[in-house]
Design an enzyme around this catalytic site. Structure first.
Site, PDB file in Angstrom:
ATOM      1  N   CYS A 261      24.583   6.405  15.102  1.00 21.71           N
ATOM      2  CA  CYS A 261      24.951   6.518  13.692  1.00 21.71           C
ATOM      3  C   CYS A 261      26.233   5.711  13.501  1.00 21.71           C
ATOM      4  O   CYS A 261      27.317   6.149  13.880  1.00 21.71           O
ATOM      5  CB  CYS A 261      25.162   7.974  13.301  1.00 21.71           C
ATOM      6  SG  CYS A 261      25.688   8.169  11.594  1.00 21.71           S
TER       7      CYS A 261
ATOM      8  N   CYS B 262      23.739   2.988   5.361  1.00 18.73           N
ATOM      9  CA  CYS B 262      23.381   3.275   6.756  1.00 18.73           C
ATOM     10  C   CYS B 262      23.948   2.164   7.625  1.00 18.73           C
ATOM     11  O   CYS B 262      23.568   1.001   7.482  1.00 18.73           O
ATOM     12  CB  CYS B 262      21.867   3.363   6.907  1.00 18.73           C
ATOM     13  SG  CYS B 262      21.314   3.548   8.620  1.00 18.73           S
TER      14      CYS B 262
END
Length: 274
Positions: free
Chosen positions: A72, A218
């Site tokens: 992430c 993202c």
């Protein structure tokens, strides 16, 4: 159970961060889903900070569906800022399931993180069969019912597919995203990006995140998109990836390692009962 945590985001891609270095909080999958639910606390991912002997801390990421994620990017940048405040150091190394990631804290809450090299082999994505990862020839349909075929697969700690189209607004990411995420060719599912090349230095994107759904931004998708753009000779080594909430700057260095730079929010301390 009383839980103390932090809330942070990178361009609206938001996280609940629980520090497990002193006091360990064990959560079930259902509890993680509850925390991520927008009707409760709400976040795209939940992050655990754990002790590490080889770095400042070890990170574990969980998507809003309760499943664990290998990487992430924005979450790593947020935790790097958090640990930086604690250690008063500008250089932070964080361990993930994909190795150690080095971050540098710049002025005005700008954090850059080296994500590492992208993987392009079919079994590294992974795919369920041997295909050309540069062009998977997967069909998506635009709002005018026209067929578009393509898709470049890249793994930057988690699997991504990037479709380059003339205009992202012509595609319904909320319909296409879950269809491609769950496509039989992706045994571990995948993140889905629809991208439009504005120029050599700028790509505009919409992202459907594996296990989290539509997301405002993202980090790993930005890295995958920039790498796919360079791979397809559409962009150069340095590219800005534009989301609705702002931009991330991606640099692919001469060793083919990917660096991601962008803003993170202020650190908010929260407390809640489960």
């Amino acid at each position: 159970m009383d839980i103390q945590a932090f809330k942070m985001d990178g361009l609206g891609n938001d996280f609940v961060i629980i520090d497990n270095r002193q006091k360990i909080t064990n959560l079930t999958k259902d509890q993680i889903i509850k925390i991520c639910d927008r009707n409760f606390i709400g976040c795209d991912q939940l992050i655990f900070i754990e002790s590490s002997k080889s770095s400042h801390a070890n990170l574990k990421f969980f998507n809003s569906d309760g499943g664990e994620s290998g990487a992430c990017g924005n979450g790593t940048r947020c935790v790097a800022k958090l640990i930086s405040e604690e250690t008063k150091s500008e250089n932070i190394i964080l361990s993930t399931s994909n190795g150690n990631l080095e971050s540098k804290i710049l002025d005005k809450n700008i954090v850059t993180t080296e994500i590492g090299k992208a993987k392009l082999q079919w079994n590294e994505i992974p795919l369920s069969e041997k295909l050309d990862t540069k062009n998977l020839n997967i069909k998506i349909i635009d709002l005018n019912n026209k067929e578009h075929s393509g898709g470049t697969a890249v793994n930057v700690g988690n699997p991504h597919i990037v479709f380059f189209v003339n205009e992202i607004e012509n595609f319904n990411i909320e319909k296409i995203g879950p269809e491609i995420e769950n496509h039989k060719i992706f045994p571990e599912k995948c993140n889905v990006t629809i991208a439009t090349i504005i120029n050599k230095d700028l790509i505009r994107v919409k992202v459907w995140e594996r296990g989290a759904g539509l997301t405002k931004a993202c980090g790993t998708a930005a890295c995958a998109t920039a790498f796919a753009g360079k791979l397809n000779d559409l962009t150069e080594n340095k590219t800005d990836i534009e989301f609705q909430t702002g931009k991330l700057s991606i640099l692919i260095d001469d060793k083919n390692s990917i660096h991601m730079k962008g803003p993170v929010s202020e650190i908010k301390e929260i407390e809640f009962k489960l």
